[in-house]
Write an enzyme that holds these catalytic residues in place. Structure first.
Site, PDB file in Angstrom:
ATOM      1  N   TYR A 137       0.832  -1.211   0.000  1.00  0.00           N
ATOM      2  CA  TYR A 137       0.000   0.000   0.000  1.00  0.00           C
ATOM      3  C   TYR A 137       0.867   1.261   0.000  1.00  0.00           C
ATOM      4  O   TYR A 137       0.600   2.226  -0.728  1.00  0.00           O
ATOM      5  CB  TYR A 137      -0.901  -0.031   1.232  1.00  0.00           C
ATOM      6  CG  TYR A 137      -1.880   1.107   1.345  1.00  0.00           C
ATOM      7  CD1 TYR A 137      -2.988   1.191   0.507  1.00  0.00           C
ATOM      8  CD2 TYR A 137      -1.710   2.091   2.318  1.00  0.00           C
ATOM      9  CE1 TYR A 137      -3.902   2.224   0.627  1.00  0.00           C
ATOM     10  CE2 TYR A 137      -2.615   3.125   2.450  1.00  0.00           C
ATOM     11  CZ  TYR A 137      -3.708   3.192   1.608  1.00  0.00           C
ATOM     12  OH  TYR A 137      -4.615   4.223   1.733  1.00  0.00           O
ATOM     13  N   LYS A 141       0.917   4.149  -2.933  1.00  0.00           N
ATOM     14  CA  LYS A 141       0.506   5.519  -2.617  1.00  0.00           C
ATOM     15  C   LYS A 141       1.601   6.533  -2.927  1.00  0.00           C
ATOM     16  O   LYS A 141       1.320   7.636  -3.398  1.00  0.00           O
ATOM     17  CB  LYS A 141       0.094   5.613  -1.140  1.00  0.00           C
ATOM     18  CG  LYS A 141      -1.259   4.975  -0.844  1.00  0.00           C
ATOM     19  CD  LYS A 141      -2.373   5.654  -1.627  1.00  0.00           C
ATOM     20  CE  LYS A 141      -3.754   5.147  -1.277  1.00  0.00           C
ATOM     21  NZ  LYS A 141      -4.822   5.828  -2.027  1.00  0.00           N
TER      22      LYS A 141
END
Length: 670
Positions: A137, A141
């Protein structure tokens, strides 16, 4: 004055709940047509349902808004790094990073065609700082931030702005990593206002990164230490040298804050030039041997030529101005063409001429190890800041040899101009190859001192692989610089500070030059195009240009704004008169005293702009300081707040103030 999104279409991903739902409701409440996107699955990507998106659409329509549903996906698969599978990694990147790419690509050309677009990428603190158990993640991002930064650069000239937020708010994705009491206080409605502002056409923020949560907003930027040099002349760079300088490398005292890759690279180049000038760094040992073309970096790097003298008078200044396209047909050009003019001046970019004379006047041919074939020379970059020549470095790049030169020009003991040149020598190094391109007329400009026959003799140009002589790169450079000087500095040379450009392709006969430019602070970004009138092909001639002008040297920052308004009135005055039908007066103050008076007449004829006294009737007059005027124009100061706080005073028909946005935003594009 409230922000409206009437006539705008807004696509919100993950809008079935949490922050996305709040965005969708807020945009719809202010008149936008909203596309509510949500897969309706769980946070790990399992399941699928239209219920979440449909419910938000129903909420919007129940309040009289316009919305449609779309079903996509948004997931979070937290695993420690050692337990992250290929599937865990790929699905998170596919949804967050690739999904952002696909959605933005689908909208990009529509935004370009309408010359407007606003994109908000939602990153995460995990991407900025990292977080245990979120390697997949976090990487996705932070990748979105890199994507956003590039979109901000590519979209700037099309009025497409892209910013990134890292929100802290309660949602399905954060409930697994935050305590319940904290989630309850981090409401999504404390994030949405920032997103709405960044999406509004009044907001000129571009390429920003913001953390937001609980009613607080902060902007982030990169910071870099001054660092230190860890190698010595003709010595290898060692890990021990890095260790010994580690404290200095990590010392953020007087840290710099680069905002572009150009600034980042330029800092490295500048440091390299300084240390080589001091004799602390030599040629790269891997490039020490002479090439087949006769260029030997070991002999050339660090070589200083003896000082030369360059004398000139008004004749050379006028010839240079004519060579870069100035004409007596334009009254503003007389100060550069007529020595008897009260404000006779030399174009600031004339500063490249003495350095050109030092380089091309036979000096380079005397440098040991620098056997240059001038049919193969192409200028690459130029960094000029208003004569001693130093070869700072030579680089072997594929088919080209890149030579870097520094030239200082003095008037007595005063340094009046600093030039850096990067010159490509095609085919040097024994690798062969040539640079193909096209051409233009150069007979007039060469009278300023660049006598290279490549620009006048067809047979010589043919030796370099050209069908005809090509225009001097510094001639097109002069065109671009004078366009900026006229547009943003009212042709005042004293406001010129520095310019840096990169040359990409030459110009050929029959092509016209066009300079695209935009302002950020005191810097003007330049994108130079040439266009063939027959084939209507547009190709980059000069890119990466950056020119610094002083917004104070002319007295007032607001002068640049009114100059832009005046230019727009000349182009679109009749259309503006139909929409506005009013005469606006502006009284600009500085340090509490009257400093300038402007009148924007959008009632009579095809519109006009007047500086100083105005004999006609003014419908409404605004009095404001130069500083506050710029704050209002840039959207940093709300006009209503300025009025009620006494910063903006209004006389006359106050209701006409509502039409200011037509002038400042719709037409001036400020």
């Amino acid at each position: 004055m409230s922000l409206s999104f009437e006539g705008r279409v807004v696509l919100v991903t993950g809008a079935g709940g949490g922050i996305g739902r709040e965005y969708a409701l807020a945009f719809a409440e202010r008149g936008a047509s909203v596309v509510v996107n949500d897969l309706g699955g769980d946070i790990k990507g399992g399941g699928k349902s239209s219920a979440a998106a449909d419910k938000v659409v129903e909420e919007i329509r129940a309040k009289g808004g316009k919305a449609v549903a779309n079903y996509g996906e948004k997931i979070l698969r937290d695993r420690s790094f050692a337990r992250t599978s290929d599937v865990d990694w790929d699905i998170v990147h596919r949804v967050h990073l690739r999904g952002s790419f696909l959605v933005t690509r689908a909208a990009w050309n529509h935004m370009k065609n309408q010359n407007f677009g606003r994109i908000i990428m939602t990153a995460s603190a995990a991407g900025i700082y990292g977080n245990f158990g979120q390697a997949n993640y976090s990487a996705a991002k932070l990748g979105m931030l890199g994507l956003a930064n590039t979109l901000a650069i590519e979209g700037r000239k099309y009025n497409i702005h892209c910013n990134t937020i890292a929100p802290v708010a309660g949602s399905r994705l954060t409930e697994t990593v935050m305590p319940a009491d904290l989630l309850a206080s981090l409401k999504p409605e404390y994030v949405a206002p920032l997103v709405l502002w960044l999406c509004h056409d009044q907001c000129q923020e571009n390429g920003g990164l913001f953390e937001v949560g609980a009613g607080w907003i902060g902007k982030l930027r990169w910071e870099r230490s001054q660092g230190d040099i860890v190698r010595q002349k003709n010595q290898p760079m060692t890990p021990e040298a890095v260790r010994d300088k580690w404290d200095k490398i990590c010392d953020f005292t007087e840290a710099t804050k680069p905002v572009s890759i150009q600034e980042s690279l330029q800092s490295v180049v500048n440091v390299l030039s300084q240390v080589e000038l001091a004799g602390e760094v030599g040629a790269n040992p891997t490039a020490a041997s002479a090439s087949a073309s006769g260029i030997n970096p070991t002999e050339a790097v660090g070589k200083k030529l003896p000082p030369t003298t360059f004398s000139f008078d008004h004749t050379q200044c006028i010839l240079y101005a004519l060579g870069v396209g100035m004409s007596t047909k334009d009254p503003d050009h007389l100060r550069f063409l007529y020595e008897g003019h009260a404000d006779f001046s030399c174009l600031p970019t004339f500063g490249v001429i003495p350095s050109q004379a030092a380089m091309m006047g036979g000096g380079l041919s005397t440098v040991p190890g620098l056997n240059i074939d001038f049919t193969q020379v192409r200028k690459h970059t130029l960094n000029a800041e208003l004569l001693r020549l130093l070869i700072t470095c030579t680089l072997d790049i594929s088919k080209y040899h890149l030579c870097c030169f520094t030239v200082n020009t003095y008037n007595g003991n005063e340094l009046v101009c600093y030039n850096q040149f990067s010159v490509f020598v095609v085919g040097a190094g024994g690798f062969g190859g040539r640079r193909t391109s096209e051409k233009a007329k150069a007979a007039l400009y060469r009278l300023s001192g660049d006598w290279n026959p490549l620009h006048i003799d067809p047979s010589f140009a043919a030796l370099g692989g050209f069908k005809a002589p090509i225009l001097h790169g510094l001639c097109s450079f002069g065109f671009a610089a004078r366009h900026v000087l006229k547009q943003y500095a009212d042709n005042d040379p004293s406001r010129f500070k520095a310019i840096k450009v990169r040359f990409v392709k030459p110009v050929m006969p029959g092509q016209s030059l066009q300079t695209e430019m935009w302002k950020e602070g005191n810097r003007i970004h330049i994108h130079k195009n040439f266009q063939t009138t027959i084939l209507d092909l547009c190709t980059d001639l000069m890119t990466g240009g950056l020119m610094s002008v002083s917004v104070q040297g002319g007295g007032l920052q607001s002068e640049l704004v009114f100059a832009e308004i005046g230019r727009r009135i000349k182009d679109l005055g009749s259309e503006m008169v139909k929409k506005v039908n009013a005469v606006f007066g502006w009284e600009i103050t500085k340090d509490g005293r009257p400093a300038a008076q402007w009148t924007i007449d959008l009632k009579n004829g095809s519109g006009s702009l007047h500086k100083g006294s105005y004999s006609g009737k003014v419908d409404v007059t605004f009095t404001v300081s130069d500083e506050d005027f710029m704050e209002v124009v840039q959207g940093k100061l709300n006009p209503q707040k300025a009025f009620f706080s006494g910063k903006l005073k209004v006389r006359g028909n106050i209701m006409l103030s509502q039409k200011l946005e037509v002038i400042l935003k719709d037409y001036a594009k400020l």
